[in-house]
Design a protein around this motif. Structure first.
Motif, PDB file in Angstrom:
ATOM      1  N   MET A   1       0.898  -1.177  -0.142  1.00 56.67           N
ATOM      2  CA  MET A   1       0.090   0.111  -0.017  1.00 56.67           C
ATOM      3  C   MET A   1       0.910   1.379  -0.111  1.00 56.67           C
ATOM      4  SD  MET A   1      -3.057   0.954   2.578  1.00 56.67           S
ATOM      5  CE  MET A   1      -4.374   0.337   1.553  1.00 56.67           C
ATOM      6  N   THR A   2       0.960   2.074  -1.018  1.00 62.32           N
ATOM      7  CA  THR A   2       1.757   2.899  -1.234  1.00 62.32           C
ATOM      8  C   THR A   2       1.552   4.225  -0.422  1.00 62.32           C
ATOM      9  OG1 THR A   2       1.969   2.784  -3.646  1.00 62.32           O
ATOM     10  CG2 THR A   2       2.680   4.828  -2.769  1.00 62.32           C
ATOM     11  N   SER A   3       0.390   4.467  -0.194  1.00 65.25           N
ATOM     12  CA  SER A   3      -0.055   5.515   0.850  1.00 65.25           C
ATOM     13  C   SER A   3       0.586   5.481   2.461  1.00 65.25           C
ATOM     14  CB  SER A   3      -1.751   5.703   1.095  1.00 65.25           C
ATOM     15  OG  SER A   3      -1.862   6.541   1.836  1.00 65.25           O
ATOM     16  N   CYS A   4       0.447   4.294   2.926  1.00 64.50           N
ATOM     17  CA  CYS A   4       0.933   4.102   4.070  1.00 64.50           C
ATOM     18  C   CYS A   4       2.480   4.154   4.415  1.00 64.50           C
ATOM     19  CB  CYS A   4       0.418   2.801   4.793  1.00 64.50           C
ATOM     20  SG  CYS A   4      -1.282   2.641   5.100  1.00 64.50           S
ATOM     21  N   SER A   5       3.091   3.676   3.228  1.00 60.41           N
ATOM     22  CA  SER A   5       4.614   3.393   3.031  1.00 60.41           C
ATOM     23  C   SER A   5       5.120   4.874   2.995  1.00 60.41           C
ATOM     24  CB  SER A   5       5.002   2.652   1.923  1.00 60.41           C
ATOM     25  OG  SER A   5       4.806   1.315   2.056  1.00 60.41           O
ATOM     26  N   LEU A   6       4.473   6.100   2.169  1.00 63.56           N
ATOM     27  CA  LEU A   6       5.165   7.337   2.029  1.00 63.56           C
ATOM     28  C   LEU A   6       4.802   7.758   2.989  1.00 63.56           C
ATOM     29  CD1 LEU A   6       4.081   7.860  -1.836  1.00 63.56           C
ATOM     30  CD2 LEU A   6       6.177   8.099  -0.788  1.00 63.56           C
ATOM     31  N   HIS A   7       3.539   7.738   3.905  1.00 64.18           N
ATOM     32  CA  HIS A   7       3.318   8.694   5.056  1.00 64.18           C
ATOM     33  C   HIS A   7       4.331   8.238   6.005  1.00 64.18           C
ATOM     34  CE1 HIS A   7      -0.705   9.550   3.540  1.00 64.18           C
ATOM     35  NE2 HIS A   7      -0.500  10.606   4.338  1.00 64.18           N
ATOM     36  N   ASP A   8       4.640   6.887   6.436  1.00 63.93           N
ATOM     37  CA  ASP A   8       5.589   6.418   7.053  1.00 63.93           C
ATOM     38  C   ASP A   8       7.119   7.004   6.853  1.00 63.93           C
ATOM     39  OD1 ASP A   8       3.760   4.901   8.372  1.00 63.93           O
ATOM     40  OD2 ASP A   8       4.251   3.098   7.764  1.00 63.93           O
ATOM     41  N   ALA A   9       7.499   7.062   5.542  1.00 68.10           N
ATOM     42  CA  ALA A   9       8.782   7.556   5.224  1.00 68.10           C
ATOM     43  C   ALA A   9       8.648   8.951   5.561  1.00 68.10           C
ATOM     44  CB  ALA A   9       8.819   7.324   3.527  1.00 68.10           C
ATOM     45  N   VAL A  10       7.654   9.901   5.138  1.00 69.90           N
ATOM     46  CA  VAL A  10       7.970  11.104   5.525  1.00 69.90           C
ATOM     47  C   VAL A  10       8.108  11.431   6.882  1.00 69.90           C
ATOM     48  CG1 VAL A  10       6.301  13.433   5.567  1.00 69.90           C
ATOM     49  CG2 VAL A  10       6.542  11.844   3.526  1.00 69.90           C
ATOM     50  N   ALA A  11       7.191  10.575   7.781  1.00 73.05           N
ATOM     51  CA  ALA A  11       7.326  10.723   9.187  1.00 73.05           C
ATOM     52  C   ALA A  11       9.004  10.249   9.696  1.00 73.05           C
ATOM     53  CB  ALA A  11       6.513   9.723  10.050  1.00 73.05           C
ATOM     54  N   LEU A  12       9.517   9.064   9.232  1.00 74.27           N
ATOM     55  CA  LEU A  12      10.919   8.885   9.546  1.00 74.27           C
ATOM     56  C   LEU A  12      11.777  10.037   9.139  1.00 74.27           C
ATOM     57  CD1 LEU A  12      10.644   5.058   8.641  1.00 74.27           C
ATOM     58  CD2 LEU A  12      11.018   5.997  10.958  1.00 74.27           C
ATOM     59  N   GLU A  13      11.564  10.462   7.710  1.00 76.85           N
ATOM     60  CA  GLU A  13      12.669  11.554   7.291  1.00 76.85           C
ATOM     61  C   GLU A  13      12.450  12.749   8.100  1.00 76.85           C
ATOM     62  OE1 GLU A  13      14.735  11.908   4.344  1.00 76.85           O
ATOM     63  OE2 GLU A  13      14.841   9.840   4.097  1.00 76.85           O
ATOM     64  N   SER A  14      11.322  13.062   8.755  1.00 79.04           N
ATOM     65  CA  SER A  14      11.295  14.192   9.439  1.00 79.04           C
ATOM     66  C   SER A  14      11.615  14.191  10.840  1.00 79.04           C
ATOM     67  CB  SER A  14       9.716  14.789   9.422  1.00 79.04           C
ATOM     68  OG  SER A  14       9.167  13.659  10.554  1.00 79.04           O
ATOM     69  N   ARG A  15      12.098  12.950  11.417  1.00 77.61           N
ATOM     70  CA  ARG A  15      12.866  12.656  12.251  1.00 77.61           C
ATOM     71  C   ARG A  15      14.443  12.489  12.220  1.00 77.61           C
ATOM     72  NH1 ARG A  15       7.969  10.100  13.110  1.00 77.61           N
ATOM     73  NH2 ARG A  15       6.774  10.436  15.035  1.00 77.61           N
ATOM     74  N   GLY A  16      14.800  12.668  10.906  1.00 78.67           N
ATOM     75  CA  GLY A  16      16.055  12.513  10.594  1.00 78.67           C
ATOM     76  C   GLY A  16      16.591  11.346  10.306  1.00 78.67           C
ATOM     77  N   ILE A  17      15.621  10.254  10.141  1.00 79.67           N
ATOM     78  CA  ILE A  17      16.022   8.899   9.705  1.00 79.67           C
ATOM     79  C   ILE A  17      15.906   8.834   8.218  1.00 79.67           C
ATOM     80  CG2 ILE A  17      15.520   6.444  10.059  1.00 79.67           C
ATOM     81  CD1 ILE A  17      14.047   7.524  12.727  1.00 79.67           C
ATOM     82  N   PRO A  18      17.150   8.456   7.438  1.00 81.50           N
ATOM     83  CA  PRO A  18      17.227   8.204   6.062  1.00 81.50           C
ATOM     84  C   PRO A  18      16.213   7.019   5.709  1.00 81.50           C
ATOM     85  CG  PRO A  18      19.267   8.523   6.841  1.00 81.50           C
ATOM     86  CD  PRO A  18      18.445   8.274   7.994  1.00 81.50           C
ATOM     87  N   THR A  19      15.486   7.254   4.681  1.00 83.33           N
ATOM     88  CA  THR A  19      14.302   6.392   4.354  1.00 83.33           C
ATOM     89  C   THR A  19      14.343   6.126   2.966  1.00 83.33           C
ATOM     90  OG1 THR A  19      13.026   7.049   6.170  1.00 83.33           O
ATOM     91  CG2 THR A  19      12.018   6.190   4.648  1.00 83.33           C
ATOM     92  N   ALA A  20      13.862   4.701   2.514  1.00 77.51           N
ATOM     93  CA  ALA A  20      13.785   4.432   1.265  1.00 77.51           C
ATOM     94  C   ALA A  20      12.346   4.024   0.985  1.00 77.51           C
ATOM     95  CB  ALA A  20      14.761   3.703   0.499  1.00 77.51           C
ATOM     96  N   VAL A  21      11.416   4.423   0.266  1.00 78.93           N
ATOM     97  CA  VAL A  21      10.099   3.881  -0.041  1.00 78.93           C
ATOM     98  C   VAL A  21      10.257   2.745  -1.401  1.00 78.93           C
ATOM     99  CG1 VAL A  21       7.719   4.022  -0.847  1.00 78.93           C
ATOM    100  CG2 VAL A  21       8.735   5.512   0.800  1.00 78.93           C
ATOM    101  N   ILE A  22       9.733   1.785  -1.516  1.00 78.42           N
ATOM    102  CA  ILE A  22       9.826   0.705  -2.733  1.00 78.42           C
ATOM    103  C   ILE A  22       8.425   0.856  -3.236  1.00 78.42           C
ATOM    104  CG2 ILE A  22      10.436  -1.509  -3.632  1.00 78.42           C
ATOM    105  CD1 ILE A  22      12.358  -1.869  -1.042  1.00 78.42           C
ATOM    106  N   VAL A  23       8.151   1.148  -4.402  1.00 80.75           N
ATOM    107  CA  VAL A  23       6.895   0.996  -5.322  1.00 80.75           C
ATOM    108  C   VAL A  23       7.005   0.304  -6.571  1.00 80.75           C
ATOM    109  CG1 VAL A  23       6.113   3.215  -4.168  1.00 80.75           C
ATOM    110  CG2 VAL A  23       7.001   3.242  -6.182  1.00 80.75           C
ATOM    111  N   THR A  24       5.994  -0.381  -6.880  1.00 86.02           N
ATOM    112  CA  THR A  24       6.162  -1.014  -8.313  1.00 86.02           C
ATOM    113  C   THR A  24       5.805   0.080  -9.212  1.00 86.02           C
ATOM    114  OG1 THR A  24       3.914  -1.705  -8.113  1.00 86.02           O
ATOM    115  CG2 THR A  24       5.695  -3.370  -7.248  1.00 86.02           C
ATOM    116  N   ARG A  25       6.085  -0.041 -10.544  1.00 87.69           N
ATOM    117  CA  ARG A  25       5.943   1.051 -11.591  1.00 87.69           C
ATOM    118  C   ARG A  25       4.334   1.409 -11.770  1.00 87.69           C
ATOM    119  NH1 ARG A  25      10.344  -1.201 -13.021  1.00 87.69           N
ATOM    120  NH2 ARG A  25      12.025  -0.428 -14.350  1.00 87.69           N
TER     121      ARG A  25
END
Length: 79
Positions: free
Chosen positions: A1-25
């Motif tokens: 689920m792209t939405s949850c993954s991206l929300h989580d990534a934004v939250a982690l990045e805002s805390r200074g935690i480098p993050t990568a989200v994986i999505v299919t084309r």
């Protein structure tokens, strides 16, 4: 689920935690729209071949390798 993954990534990045989200084309457009809506355009996704749910173990291994190269580049840059 792209939405949850991206929300989580934004939250982690805002805390200074480098993050990568994986999505299919198939979900890249959705990911791009959501990144823009969240103000996270600089968060680049690792994009892999679609689908995932109906493929063999060998294909899953190939998708993991496809993702790993991109995730390494996103997190640590060119080596």
């Amino acid at each position: 689920m792209t939405s949850c993954s991206l929300h989580d990534a934004v939250a982690l990045e805002s805390r200074g935690i480098p993050t990568a989200v994986i999505v299919t084309r198939a979900f890249l457009h959705e990911a791009d729209v959501l990144r823009a809506a969240l103000g996270a355009e600089r968060l680049q996704p690792a994009v892999i071949t679609h689908p995932l749910s109906t493929i063999s173990d060998d294909d899953i291994t190939a998708r993991a390798a496809e993702a790993a190269r991109q995730v390494a580049h996103i997190l640590i840059g060119d080596s």
